[in-house]
Write an enzyme that holds these catalytic residues in place. Structure first.
Site, mmCIF file in Angstrom:
data_model
loop_
_atom_site.group_PDB
_atom_site.id
_atom_site.type_symbol
_atom_site.label_atom_id
_atom_site.label_comp_id
_atom_site.label_asym_id
_atom_site.label_seq_id
_atom_site.Cartn_x
_atom_site.Cartn_y
_atom_site.Cartn_z
ATOM 1 N N LYS A 229 -2.287 6.242 -4.148
ATOM 2 C CA LYS A 229 -3.376 7.198 -3.894
ATOM 3 C C LYS A 229 -3.072 8.566 -4.488
ATOM 4 O O LYS A 229 -1.930 9.029 -4.434
ATOM 5 C CB LYS A 229 -3.598 7.332 -2.382
ATOM 6 C CG LYS A 229 -3.700 5.984 -1.691
ATOM 7 C CD LYS A 229 -3.977 6.077 -0.201
ATOM 8 C CE LYS A 229 -3.720 4.733 0.445
ATOM 9 N NZ LYS A 229 -2.350 4.568 0.942
ATOM 10 N N ASP B 281 0.852 -1.196 0.000
ATOM 11 C CA ASP B 281 0.000 0.000 0.000
ATOM 12 C C ASP B 281 0.886 1.244 0.000
ATOM 13 O O ASP B 281 1.661 1.453 0.929
ATOM 14 C CB ASP B 281 -0.895 0.013 1.251
ATOM 15 C CG ASP B 281 -1.835 1.210 1.219
ATOM 16 O OD1 ASP B 281 -2.840 1.150 0.485
ATOM 17 O OD2 ASP B 281 -1.539 2.228 1.890
ATOM 18 N N TYR C 203 3.212 9.882 0.812
ATOM 19 C CA TYR C 203 4.145 9.325 1.800
ATOM 20 C C TYR C 203 5.598 9.700 1.497
ATOM 21 O O TYR C 203 6.488 9.446 2.306
ATOM 22 C CB TYR C 203 4.006 7.793 1.910
ATOM 23 C CG TYR C 203 2.608 7.325 2.302
ATOM 24 C CD1 TYR C 203 1.707 8.211 2.900
ATOM 25 C CD2 TYR C 203 2.182 6.022 2.080
ATOM 26 C CE1 TYR C 203 0.429 7.807 3.239
ATOM 27 C CE2 TYR C 203 0.899 5.609 2.427
ATOM 28 C CZ TYR C 203 0.029 6.520 2.994
ATOM 29 O OH TYR C 203 -1.232 6.114 3.340
ATOM 30 N N HIS D 27 -7.222 9.870 -2.187
ATOM 31 C CA HIS D 27 -6.714 9.718 -0.814
ATOM 32 C C HIS D 27 -7.675 10.276 0.251
ATOM 33 O O HIS D 27 -7.904 9.659 1.277
ATOM 34 C CB HIS D 27 -5.345 10.405 -0.710
ATOM 35 C CG HIS D 27 -4.469 9.867 0.358
ATOM 36 N ND1 HIS D 27 -3.097 9.819 0.251
ATOM 37 C CD2 HIS D 27 -4.745 9.346 1.580
ATOM 38 C CE1 HIS D 27 -2.578 9.295 1.343
ATOM 39 N NE2 HIS D 27 -3.559 9.007 2.182
HETATM 40 N N1 NAP Z 1 -5.723 6.164 3.417
HETATM 41 C C1 NAP Z 1 -5.251 6.854 4.420
HETATM 42 O O1 NAP Z 1 -5.615 8.020 4.648
HETATM 43 C C2 NAP Z 1 -4.253 6.211 5.331
HETATM 44 C C3 NAP Z 1 -3.977 6.802 6.576
HETATM 45 C C4 NAP Z 1 -3.064 6.167 7.397
HETATM 46 C C5 NAP Z 1 -2.444 4.999 6.995
HETATM 47 N N2 NAP Z 1 -2.711 4.452 5.761
HETATM 48 C C6 NAP Z 1 -2.061 3.207 5.297
HETATM 49 O O2 NAP Z 1 -2.266 2.217 6.300
HETATM 50 C C7 NAP Z 1 -1.004 1.714 6.729
HETATM 51 C C8 NAP Z 1 -1.075 1.275 8.171
HETATM 52 O O3 NAP Z 1 -1.419 2.348 9.030
HETATM 53 P P1 NAP Z 1 -0.368 3.033 10.025
HETATM 54 O O4 NAP Z 1 1.006 2.907 9.461
HETATM 55 O O5 NAP Z 1 -0.864 4.392 10.326
HETATM 56 O O6 NAP Z 1 -0.524 2.218 11.358
HETATM 57 P P2 NAP Z 1 -0.453 0.686 11.840
HETATM 58 O O7 NAP Z 1 -0.068 -0.204 10.729
HETATM 59 O O8 NAP Z 1 -1.698 0.444 12.593
HETATM 60 O O9 NAP Z 1 0.698 0.780 12.917
HETATM 61 C C9 NAP Z 1 2.038 0.961 12.544
HETATM 62 C C10 NAP Z 1 2.867 0.971 13.829
HETATM 63 O O10 NAP Z 1 2.784 -0.316 14.463
HETATM 64 C C11 NAP Z 1 4.093 -0.851 14.661
HETATM 65 N N3 NAP Z 1 3.977 -2.306 14.471
HETATM 66 C C12 NAP Z 1 3.890 -2.990 13.308
HETATM 67 N N4 NAP Z 1 3.725 -4.299 13.527
HETATM 68 C C13 NAP Z 1 3.696 -4.465 14.872
HETATM 69 C C14 NAP Z 1 3.569 -5.589 15.715
HETATM 70 N N5 NAP Z 1 3.418 -6.819 15.217
HETATM 71 N N6 NAP Z 1 3.588 -5.396 17.063
HETATM 72 C C15 NAP Z 1 3.744 -4.161 17.576
HETATM 73 N N7 NAP Z 1 3.887 -3.042 16.820
HETATM 74 C C16 NAP Z 1 3.856 -3.194 15.478
HETATM 75 C C17 NAP Z 1 4.973 -0.151 13.635
HETATM 76 O O11 NAP Z 1 6.293 -0.049 14.096
HETATM 77 P P3 NAP Z 1 7.532 -0.785 13.348
HETATM 78 O O12 NAP Z 1 7.605 -0.261 11.950
HETATM 79 O O13 NAP Z 1 8.690 -0.378 14.187
HETATM 80 O O14 NAP Z 1 7.244 -2.259 13.415
HETATM 81 C C18 NAP Z 1 4.313 1.234 13.577
HETATM 82 O O15 NAP Z 1 4.773 2.062 14.630
HETATM 83 C C19 NAP Z 1 -0.068 2.883 6.463
HETATM 84 O O16 NAP Z 1 1.286 2.524 6.522
HETATM 85 C C20 NAP Z 1 -0.546 3.344 5.120
HETATM 86 O O17 NAP Z 1 -0.067 2.485 4.088
HETATM 87 C C21 NAP Z 1 -3.634 5.048 4.944
#
Ligand code: NAP
Length: 312
Positions: A77, A43, A48, A110
């Site tokens: 996006k 994704d 980003y 987005h």
């Molecule tokens: N469409 C939108 O508006 C939008 C908005 C936000 C996000 N997104 C997409 O959604 C993806 C995911 O959301 P997000 O990055 O905000 O949050 P997330 O995936 O919920 O959380 C990421 C965090 O969790 C940690 N993590 C990952 N695996 C883990 C595990 N097994 N145990 C404990 N901690 C863990 C990561 O650290 P480490 O890297 O150190 O493991 C990072 O700090 C984004 O990367 C992006 O691609 C889209």
């Protein structure tokens, strides 16, 4: 369940790799490691600021014959500063060039928020364009053109509420096939899920682990007692429980990690199954809590409020 099936029978792996806040110097290794261990869904987003590095990693994986392009599902996006029919193809061109690809599997608007050209993050009201000036239906026409040109296999939206969806449906020739929104046990989005099902759209859960940016420790998803108890009982990690819950609701998840052990742990969620009892307990955790609250779209005298973005 390991994939979501689209209307033309294309299948999107239900668990993908998120790349938001993956620093350009880390994301190359994360994407290449992820592909090596079996991730087939990445994704991305122009916003980003790391699509070139993601593209280098995908290119390297293909060069090393770890995968072919067709084995991968790549989502990107359209950034808010490229709303408007005529701006979509140029934005897609940049994304495809950065990702070193000749097509995307999925391209999403987005946010239902429009910004003046060149704006990364808005600071003042004049950085925004109200949707009355650049309607979502107009931007959607540009999205449809990407599909018709064969440069994108599927099109969809992100952060859209029921009203935004309804508006697009009034003129859509090709209906959106995906809505990517924040979802996890604390934000289960039951009404939106029903609306998307009504429109025959899939959902992807962003921040499926709670994004881990909220300073309020009482609301740390992975430290929740119910999640921790289920994790212990099923020999899973709390992250796996959160991901499995959303997957078992038929929703794709895109956890971000740049850490090899956590990349593997997240992928291995697919080897676990929660029981009906676990699912019922997790269902009870819904508090409508957003870790990504959309308040960054609010400026003095600006045309957008978080309330209007989320609520119909
Ligand atoms: N469409 C939108 O508006 C939008 C908005 C936000 C996000 N997104 C997409 O959604 C993806 C995911 O959301 P997000 O990055 O905000 O949050 P997330 O995936 O919920 O959380 C990421 C965090 O969790 C940690 N993590 C990952 N695996 C883990 C595990 N097994 N145990 C404990 N901690 C863990 C990561 O650290 P480490 O890297 O150190 O493991 C990072 O700090 C984004 O990367 C992006 O691609 C889209």
């Amino acid at each position: 369940m390991t994939a979501l099936k689209f209307r033309n029978n294309d299948e999107m792996p239900i668990l993908g790799l998120g790349t938001f806040r993956s620093e350009p110097n880390e994301v190359y290794d994360a994407v290449l490691s992820a592909i090596k261990i079996g991730y087939r869904h990445i994704d991305c987003a122009a916003a980003y600021g790391n699509e070139k590095e993601v593209g280098n990693a995908i290119g390297e994986a293909i060069k090393q014959r770890l995968v072919t392009r067709e084995d991968l599902w790549v989502t990107s996006k359209l950034w808010n500063a490229s709303h408007g029919e005529e701006n979509v193809i140029p934005a897609l061109n940049t994304t495809l060039k950065d990702l070193q690809l000749d097509y995307l599997d999925l391209y999403l608007i987005h946010w239902p928020v429009a910004l003046r050209k060149g704006t990364e993050m808005p600071e003042k009201a004049c950085d925004f364009i109200p949707l009355s000036e650049v309607p979502l239906t107009n931007t959607w026409k540009g999205m449809e053109a990407t599909l018709e040109q064969g440069r994108v296999k599927h099109i969809g939206v992100s952060n859209f509420n029921e009203n935004h969806l309804k508006e697009i449906m009034t003129t859509a020739v090709h209906r959106p096939e995906m809505n990517q929104v924040e979802m996890h046990p604390f934000l289960q989005q039951k009404e939106l899920k029903a609306i998307c099902a009504h429109y025959d759209m899939h959902l992807t859960a962003y921040a499926p682990l709670g994004s881990l940016v909220d300073d309020n420790s009482s609301l740390r998803l992975l430290e929740n007692d119910t999640i921790k108890t289920i994790a212990e009982a099923r020999h899973m990690s709390p992250a796996q429980v959160a991901l499995a819950y959303t997957i078992q609701r038929g929703i794709a998840v895109i956890p971000k990690s740049t850490n090899e052990a956590r990349l593997l742990q997240n992928l291995e969620t697919l080897n676990h199954m929660l029981t009906e009892e676990d699912m019922a307990l997790l269902k009870g955790l819904d508090k409508g809590h957003r870790f990504i609250d959309g308040k960054f779209w609010e400026v003095e005298n600006g045309p957008y409020t978080a309330e209007k973005i989320w609520n119909t």
